[in-house]
Write a protein that holds these residues in place. Structure first.
Motif, PDB file in Angstrom:
ATOM      1  N   TRP A  48       1.074  -1.471   0.162  1.00  0.00           N
ATOM      2  CA  TRP A  48      -0.460  -0.100  -0.455  1.00  0.00           C
ATOM      3  C   TRP A  48       0.732   1.241  -0.092  1.00  0.00           C
ATOM      4  O   TRP A  48       0.964   2.087   0.025  1.00  0.00           O
ATOM      5  N   VAL A  49       1.972   1.005   0.747  1.00  0.00           N
ATOM      6  CA  VAL A  49       3.025   1.992   0.098  1.00  0.00           C
ATOM      7  C   VAL A  49       2.723   3.095  -1.077  1.00  0.00           C
ATOM      8  O   VAL A  49       2.947   4.311  -1.648  1.00  0.00           O
ATOM      9  N   SER A  50       2.405   2.231  -1.866  1.00  0.00           N
ATOM     10  CA  SER A  50       2.984   2.332  -3.766  1.00  0.00           C
ATOM     11  C   SER A  50       1.701   3.665  -3.786  1.00  0.00           C
ATOM     12  O   SER A  50       1.948   4.274  -4.810  1.00  0.00           O
ATOM     13  N   PHE A  51       0.739   3.599  -2.492  1.00  0.00           N
ATOM     14  CA  PHE A  51      -0.556   4.674  -3.011  1.00  0.00           C
ATOM     15  C   PHE A  51      -0.127   6.079  -2.522  1.00  0.00           C
ATOM     16  O   PHE A  51      -0.209   7.208  -3.162  1.00  0.00           O
ATOM     17  N   TRP A  52       1.219   6.570  -1.760  1.00  0.00           N
ATOM     18  CA  TRP A  52       1.348   7.337  -1.694  1.00  0.00           C
ATOM     19  C   TRP A  52       3.169   8.014  -2.419  1.00  0.00           C
ATOM     20  O   TRP A  52       3.144   8.812  -2.417  1.00  0.00           O
ATOM     21  N   ILE A  53       2.546   7.067  -3.613  1.00  0.00           N
ATOM     22  CA  ILE A  53       3.792   7.493  -4.256  1.00  0.00           C
ATOM     23  C   ILE A  53       3.342   8.014  -5.826  1.00  0.00           C
ATOM     24  O   ILE A  53       2.468   7.555  -6.403  1.00  0.00           O
ATOM     25  N   THR A  54       4.404   9.140  -6.479  1.00  0.00           N
ATOM     26  CA  THR A  54       3.266  10.167  -7.533  1.00  0.00           C
ATOM     27  C   THR A  54       3.765   9.575  -9.022  1.00  0.00           C
ATOM     28  O   THR A  54       4.681   8.052  -8.521  1.00  0.00           O
ATOM     29  N   LEU A  55       2.521   8.923  -9.310  1.00  0.00           N
ATOM     30  CA  LEU A  55       2.582   8.366 -11.093  1.00  0.00           C
ATOM     31  C   LEU A  55       3.965   8.872 -11.510  1.00  0.00           C
ATOM     32  O   LEU A  55       3.689   6.978 -11.959  1.00  0.00           O
ATOM     33  N   ASP A  56       4.672   9.424 -11.652  1.00  0.00           N
ATOM     34  CA  ASP A  56       6.207  10.132 -12.288  1.00  0.00           C
ATOM     35  C   ASP A  56       6.844   8.519 -11.778  1.00  0.00           C
ATOM     36  O   ASP A  56       7.648   8.940 -12.657  1.00  0.00           O
ATOM     37  N   SER A  57       6.604   8.502 -10.526  1.00  0.00           N
ATOM     38  CA  SER A  57       8.372   7.596 -10.284  1.00  0.00           C
ATOM     39  C   SER A  57       8.110   5.867 -10.834  1.00  0.00           C
ATOM     40  O   SER A  57       7.585   4.833  -9.843  1.00  0.00           O
ATOM     41  N   VAL A  58       7.765   5.823 -11.879  1.00  0.00           N
ATOM     42  CA  VAL A  58       7.870   4.316 -12.371  1.00  0.00           C
ATOM     43  C   VAL A  58       8.676   3.599 -11.389  1.00  0.00           C
ATOM     44  O   VAL A  58       8.264   2.565 -11.511  1.00  0.00           O
ATOM     45  N   PRO A  59      10.038   3.603 -11.766  1.00  0.00           N
ATOM     46  CA  PRO A  59      10.985   3.186 -11.122  1.00  0.00           C
ATOM     47  C   PRO A  59      10.604   2.276  -9.398  1.00  0.00           C
ATOM     48  O   PRO A  59      10.833   1.134  -9.793  1.00  0.00           O
ATOM     49  N   ALA A  60      10.038   3.632  -8.825  1.00  0.00           N
ATOM     50  CA  ALA A  60       9.563   3.211  -7.045  1.00  0.00           C
ATOM     51  C   ALA A  60       8.686   2.274  -6.762  1.00  0.00           C
ATOM     52  O   ALA A  60       8.576   1.141  -6.568  1.00  0.00           O
ATOM     53  N   ARG A  61       7.908   3.007  -7.756  1.00  0.00           N
ATOM     54  CA  ARG A  61       6.663   2.293  -7.084  1.00  0.00           C
ATOM     55  C   ARG A  61       6.613   0.411  -8.114  1.00  0.00           C
ATOM     56  O   ARG A  61       5.873  -0.355  -7.780  1.00  0.00           O
ATOM     57  N   THR A  62       7.123   0.378  -9.204  1.00  0.00           N
ATOM     58  CA  THR A  62       7.416  -0.798  -9.509  1.00  0.00           C
ATOM     59  C   THR A  62       8.338  -1.599  -8.673  1.00  0.00           C
ATOM     60  O   THR A  62       7.395  -2.963  -8.974  1.00  0.00           O
ATOM     61  N   CYS A  63       9.317  -0.738  -8.546  1.00  0.00           N
ATOM     62  CA  CYS A  63       9.696  -1.604  -7.540  1.00  0.00           C
ATOM     63  C   CYS A  63       9.531  -2.605  -6.552  1.00  0.00           C
ATOM     64  O   CYS A  63       9.384  -3.621  -6.490  1.00  0.00           O
ATOM     65  N   ILE A  64       8.302  -1.772  -5.778  1.00  0.00           N
ATOM     66  CA  ILE A  64       7.476  -1.861  -4.571  1.00  0.00           C
ATOM     67  C   ILE A  64       7.133  -3.383  -4.701  1.00  0.00           C
ATOM     68  O   ILE A  64       6.916  -4.428  -4.394  1.00  0.00           O
ATOM     69  N   GLY A  65       6.396  -3.010  -5.673  1.00  0.00           N
ATOM     70  CA  GLY A  65       4.597  -3.441  -6.515  1.00  0.00           C
ATOM     71  C   GLY A  65       5.555  -4.620  -6.871  1.00  0.00           C
ATOM     72  O   GLY A  65       5.301  -6.517  -6.079  1.00  0.00           O
ATOM     73  N   VAL A  66       6.347  -5.354  -7.705  1.00  0.00           N
ATOM     74  CA  VAL A  66       7.587  -6.757  -7.743  1.00  0.00           C
ATOM     75  C   VAL A  66       8.282  -6.709  -6.856  1.00  0.00           C
ATOM     76  O   VAL A  66       7.831  -8.556  -6.671  1.00  0.00           O
ATOM     77  N   THR A  67       8.977  -6.877  -5.734  1.00  0.00           N
ATOM     78  CA  THR A  67       9.055  -7.321  -4.971  1.00  0.00           C
ATOM     79  C   THR A  67       8.082  -7.654  -3.543  1.00  0.00           C
ATOM     80  O   THR A  67       8.734  -8.640  -2.885  1.00  0.00           O
ATOM     81  N   THR A  68       7.569  -7.151  -3.249  1.00  0.00           N
ATOM     82  CA  THR A  68       6.126  -7.893  -2.674  1.00  0.00           C
ATOM     83  C   THR A  68       5.355  -8.563  -3.149  1.00  0.00           C
ATOM     84  O   THR A  68       5.065  -9.996  -2.358  1.00  0.00           O
ATOM     85  N   VAL A  69       5.367  -8.999  -5.125  1.00  0.00           N
ATOM     86  CA  VAL A  69       4.673  -9.680  -5.536  1.00  0.00           C
ATOM     87  C   VAL A  69       5.673 -11.171  -4.748  1.00  0.00           C
ATOM     88  O   VAL A  69       5.560 -13.082  -4.488  1.00  0.00           O
TER      89      VAL A  69
END
Length: 445
Positions: free
Chosen positions: A260-281
């Motif tokens: 859920w931390v990725s919801f507080w990161i802006t949409l333009d931060s593609v590497p950060a949000r992708t990294c969180i999603g893939v790592t948790t999966v």
């Protein structure tokens, strides 16, 4: 007649030798100390270990009691448990009555010379008698003919388990004692003191289980060869869930919250949000594989822990998909704005050219014509399906195209930033609701 006279003494000698051979140890015991066992020299007269007491008459009553020394292991994969027990059997043999009020403990090897019940453990996979330093058996003889026969046995017994609620399950296991050859017309099994006939089970300390309760039953086993007496010790084992909460439930819940931390990161931060999603999966996948590897032989069951891990994996994967949808909508909206800015700039340039031409030519008429011509070019993109000059098939295509655009417009996200805004609220709310239903169902139903 002569042959008969010679044969008779020979037969008599054979009988005497046979009796001496079968009871030789007891005869030696009598001759060594006759005062320690008063009247014991008469016990063996006419005794046949191959015939049960009261042979041809009433059945023998055999009272049993158990001491559970330990339950060393409980295997969910093999569905069995291993226990060490002290089995005590008591029965009365009128052929062994002697005078006095004393009881005598005999050498365990003398059991080979006495009749004993043919008791066996039902559903036993492996069993053995302990023999260190000698065979762990006890024979005690009372003056009224009662015999106490005790054994120390370690056995592995099958236990059918229902793992659908694992690890919040309660298993019911049995230890069943039954006569192998003597049916209920020959022997009767009974517990010595009901539930008090079993000792030690309430003091057991097991690694994953707690003994909830136990009770004794008397039953019969109906076989093709007859009806056989059976004694049943039934006990319930409740699994301790604290280990699984710390080992599986807490880490999986924290992984969901991390996604859920990725919801507080802006949409333009593609590497950060992708990294969180893939790592948790990937972390959740590893946790699921680890939880199932400990019970590799029971993977055909859908267990409670599998359901919870599946729920957590769905929420983590949903958070990753949420970002994909939000980012795609944002990119589509940016792409839609670009063509609109292009014609506006061209129109400005054309207007400037028109003004320059008008100034140079000083003709108001030509200025109006050029302006009207430009407006016609701009409005030519808006096709009116009701134009009479259009053909029928072109009108149909136009109507279908407009309807498709409307349908797509219904599912088009106008503001992609709202996706994260709603996800911050909806994801935790739904996860809490699912947890309430999950724990209520598996703990109380």
């Amino acid at each position: 007649s002569r042959c008969a006279q010679h044969a008779q003494p020979h037969v008599t000698v054979c009988i005497c030798v046979h009796r001496r051979c079968s009871l030789g140890h007891i005869s030696d015991l009598h001759s060594s100390d006759t005062t320690s066992l008063p009247g014991f020299e008469n016990l063996t007269m006419g005794y046949n270990k191959y015939l049960r007491p009261y042979f041809g008459g009433e059945p023998v009553q055999i009272a049993m009691s158990l001491d559970i020394a330990s339950i060393s292991s409980i295997s969910e994969s093999d569905m069995d448990y291993t226990a060490t027990i002290y089995l005590r059997q008591r029965w009365t043999d009128p052929r062994l009555v002697f005078h006095g009020n004393k009881s005598f403990t005999l050498d365990a090897r003398l059991v080979e010379l006495l009749w004993v019940p043919d008791t066996y453990i039902v559903e036993s996979k492996r069993s053995f008698l302990h023999d260190v330093t000698v065979g762990n058996r006890l024979i005690r003889l009372f003056s009224n003919g009662t015999i106490l026969y005790a054994l120390r046995i370690t056995t592995t017994v099958a236990c059918n388990m229902d793992l659908s609620k694992y690890p919040m399950d309660t298993q019911t296991c049995r230890l069943q004692l039954e006569s192998w050859g003597y049916d209920e017309n020959d022997v009767i099994f009974m517990w010595l003191r009901g539930n008090d006939s079993v000792h030690g089970i309430e003091k057991l300390r097991l690694s994953q289980y707690t003994v909830e309760r136990y009770y004794t039953l008397v039953s019969k086993s109906q076989q093709e060869t007859g009806s056989y007496p059976r004694l049943i010790l039934q006990f319930e084992l409740r699994r301790n869930i604290l280990y699984f909460i710390l080992e599986t439930y807490v880490p999986s819940t924290l992984l969901v919250m991390l996604s859920w931390v990725s919801f507080w990161i802006t949409l333009d931060s593609v590497p950060a949000r992708t990294c969180i999603g893939v790592t948790t999966v990937l972390s959740m996948t590893t946790l699921m594989i680890g939880s199932r590897s400990s019970l590799s032989k029971t993977n055909c069951f859908i267990k409670a822990i599998d359901v919870y891990l599946g729920i957590c994996f769905s929420f983590i994967f949903g958070a990753l998909v949420e970002y994909a949808v939000a980012h795609y909508s944002s990119s589509q909206k940016c792409a839609a704005k670009a063509p609109q800015e292009g014609p506006a700039n061209e129109l400005t340039k054309e207007m400037e050219e028109v003004n320059i031409t008008n100034i140079l030519n000083s003709s108001v008429t030509s200025y109006k014509r050029k302006i009207s011509f430009t407006s016609i070019e701009i409005s030519s993109d808006n096709i009116n399906c009701g134009d009479l000059t259009m053909k029928t098939h072109e009108k149909i295509k136009c109507v279908l195209r407009n309807k498709m655009h409307r349908i797509i417009g219904y599912f088009t996200i106008q503001n992609p930033s709202n996706v994260d805004h709603y996800s911050k609220l909806l994801f935790p709310l739904f996860f809490m609701l699912v947890n309430v239903f999950y724990w209520a169902y598996y703990l109380y139903f």
